[in-house]
Design a protein around this motif. Structure first.
Motif, short mmCIF file in Angstrom:
data_model
loop_
_atom_site.label_atom_id
_atom_site.label_comp_id
_atom_site.label_asym_id
_atom_site.label_seq_id
_atom_site.Cartn_x
_atom_site.Cartn_y
_atom_site.Cartn_z
N ARG A 95 48.47 34.57 48.57
CA ARG A 95 48.50 34.23 47.15
C ARG A 95 48.65 32.73 47.02
NH1 ARG A 95 48.60 39.43 44.81
NH2 ARG A 95 47.97 40.47 46.69
N ARG B 89 47.10 40.45 41.41
CA ARG B 89 45.73 40.07 41.11
C ARG B 89 45.04 41.24 40.44
NH1 ARG B 89 45.21 37.97 47.07
NH2 ARG B 89 45.55 35.75 46.79
N GLY C 197 42.55 44.09 40.17
CA GLY C 197 41.99 44.90 41.25
C GLY C 197 43.01 45.26 42.33
N ASP C 198 44.21 44.73 42.24
CA ASP C 198 45.25 45.02 43.24
C ASP C 198 45.76 46.44 43.11
OD1 ASP C 198 47.14 41.91 43.78
OD2 ASP C 198 45.50 42.85 44.90
N PRO D 85 37.53 35.24 36.42
CA PRO D 85 38.62 35.22 37.41
C PRO D 85 38.07 34.84 38.78
CG PRO D 85 38.73 37.21 36.07
CD PRO D 85 37.44 36.54 35.74
N ARG D 86 38.88 34.14 39.54
CA ARG D 86 38.47 33.69 40.86
C ARG D 86 38.43 34.89 41.80
NH1 ARG D 86 38.51 28.74 42.93
NH2 ARG D 86 38.76 28.45 45.18
N VAL D 87 37.36 35.02 42.56
CA VAL D 87 37.23 36.13 43.50
C VAL D 87 37.86 35.71 44.82
CG1 VAL D 87 35.64 37.63 44.74
CG2 VAL D 87 35.12 36.94 42.39
N VAL D 88 38.80 36.51 45.29
CA VAL D 88 39.47 36.21 46.56
C VAL D 88 39.44 37.45 47.44
CG1 VAL D 88 40.97 34.44 45.58
CG2 VAL D 88 41.73 36.80 45.60
N ARG D 89 39.64 37.24 48.73
CA ARG D 89 39.70 38.38 49.65
C ARG D 89 40.99 39.13 49.37
NH1 ARG D 89 39.50 34.98 53.67
NH2 ARG D 89 41.34 35.93 54.58
N ARG D 90 40.94 40.42 49.53
CA ARG D 90 42.10 41.25 49.19
C ARG D 90 43.32 40.88 50.02
NH1 ARG D 90 42.41 45.74 46.16
NH2 ARG D 90 40.17 45.93 46.01
N ASP D 91 43.10 40.45 51.27
CA ASP D 91 44.26 40.12 52.10
C ASP D 91 44.58 38.63 52.09
OD1 ASP D 91 42.43 40.22 55.30
OD2 ASP D 91 42.01 39.28 53.38
N GLU E 194 42.72 36.13 39.11
CA GLU E 194 42.06 36.26 40.41
C GLU E 194 41.70 37.71 40.59
OE1 GLU E 194 44.58 34.79 43.50
OE2 GLU E 194 44.48 32.72 42.80
N VAL E 195 40.55 37.95 41.23
CA VAL E 195 40.12 39.32 41.48
C VAL E 195 40.13 39.56 42.98
CG1 VAL E 195 38.27 40.99 41.23
CG2 VAL E 195 38.65 39.31 39.45
N ALA E 196 40.80 40.62 43.40
CA ALA E 196 40.88 40.95 44.82
C ALA E 196 39.65 41.79 45.21
CB ALA E 196 42.16 41.72 45.09
N ARG E 197 38.96 41.35 46.23
CA ARG E 197 37.80 42.11 46.72
C ARG E 197 37.91 42.28 48.23
NH1 ARG E 197 35.93 42.98 42.04
NH2 ARG E 197 34.53 41.63 40.89
N ASP E 198 37.35 43.36 48.74
CA ASP E 198 37.40 43.58 50.19
C ASP E 198 36.45 42.66 50.93
OD1 ASP E 198 37.84 47.02 49.42
OD2 ASP E 198 39.33 45.57 50.10
#
Lengths: 129, 217
Positions: A122, B100, B102-103, A113-119, B213-217
């Motif tokens: 989309r 996503r 991890g959300d 899965p693509r890693v994206v910033r939480r904020d 997609e994985v949500a990361r800080d």
């Protein structure tokens, strides 16, 4: 003879698979096709699909060639995983379309899965059905 | 092994609102009613065949077996229809959308029943389920396996209230696969609810869209 060298064994969905393909042979080659392909495995009926593919045409009379491959893995995946009933695996498949019997080679790689910033916004704008 | 060229993420009907994606379910639809009418018609055909055979004094157990099978099928179908008909409408408001891995998601569930009934219990869960189709034709069957399930805490509402509302927050684990829909193989993320009224369980399920997609800080 086909040799595949993949830059990274793990690629994110929406990113590029980068590889180099080296071919050598005596027969007349029409074209060489490289495709990033996924397949299901497990208990369900098996299906397969192609993310992206590229066709390379060697010079007339050439008996070897090396060419780079840059194939985008779709944003929507699917991603590699091993579940209870389903497994998804990606491979880079190369087919040499030549006189006589075609030649094949493949190299596995993983799609994560693509890693994206939480904020982050989309990016996949999914329209309501 | 067949080639698949369609989309791999599910298409989910919903309405985008400023507060999130609104997913709605009717208790029963016109399609459910048509299914019951077809079952009823199939049962009547069998019953008529039995009566005609009796009049002609011909003994054949096939129409009898068929009619009895259709009778039980009809009874089960009508029962399911009446259970689901208790629910007028159910809605789920989900934020963020799409989801996503991890959300942390916020989910608001609202159900409206046709009559004021005592809601004895409400259970809900967020789950990730694999579904596969094996074989084809008459040998075709489906299998399911739950990869992940967490219970969402619910508080039963007092009697006399036709509308029921509950809110939850939950985290979608990032180590699990995203939504997937290809031929014969699927991964469904869903919120499944069960409202018990007057001893009857009324289900309502909502499929969620979880992106790769994985949500990361």
């Amino acid at each position: 003879m086909i040799e595949i060298a993949i830059d990274q064994n793990t690629v994110e969905a929406g990113d590029f698979l980068i590889a180099r393909i080296h071919w050598a042979g005596d027969r007349r080659v029409n074209r060489i096709i490289a495709a990033a392909q996924w397949e299901t495995a497990g208990k369900g009926n098996r299906v397969w699909g192609v993310g992206r593919s590229r066709v390379f045409v060697p010079n007339r009379g050439a008996h070897e060639a090396t060419f780079p491959v840059r194939l985008m893995i779709p944003h929507e995946g699917p991603v590699s995983f091993e579940g209870t009933l389903i497994a998804i695996a990606w491979t880079l498949k190369v087919r040499v379309d030549q006189s006589g019997i075609d030649e094949y080679e493949e190299a596995p790689f993983r799609v994560e899965p693509r890693v994206v910033r939480r904020d982050a916004e989309r990016t996949l704008a999914m329209q309501p059905g | 092994m067949r080639r698949y060229t369609g989309p791999v993420l599910p298409r989910i009907s919903g309405k985008a609102t400023p507060d999130g994606m609104l997913l709605t379910r009717a208790g029963v639809t016109a399609k459910d009613l048509r299914e019951q009418l077809l079952l009823g018609a199939a049962f009547l055909i069998g019953a008529v065949a039995v009566l005609l055979g009796a009049r002609a004094r011909r003994f054949d157990d096939r129409p009898i077996t068929y009619t009895i099978s259709m009778y039980f099928l009809l009874c089960a179908g009508v029962h399911q229809y009446l259970v689901r008909r208790r629910l007028r409408r159910a809605a789920l408001l989900v934020r963020p959308w799409p989801i996503r891995l991890g959300d942390d998601i916020e989910v608001k569930f609202r159900a409206t029943f046709r009559s004021s009934t005592a809601i004895a219990a409400v259970t809900a869960k967020l789950e990730c389920v694999e579904e596969v189709t094996i074989g084809s034709g008459r040998d075709q069957r489906k299998e399911h396996a739950t990869l992940f399930a967490i219970d969402l805490p619910c508080v039963a509402r007092p009697a006399g209230d036709r509308k029921f509302t509950e809110s939850w927050t939950a985290t979608v684990p990032d180590a699990l696969p995203p939504s997937l829909t290809v031929r014969s193989n699927a991964v469904h993320w869903q919120v499944s609810t069960l409202v018990t009224t007057d001893g009857v369980d009324v289900p309502a399920s909502f499929e969620l869209l979880v992106l790769p997609e994985v949500a990361r800080d």
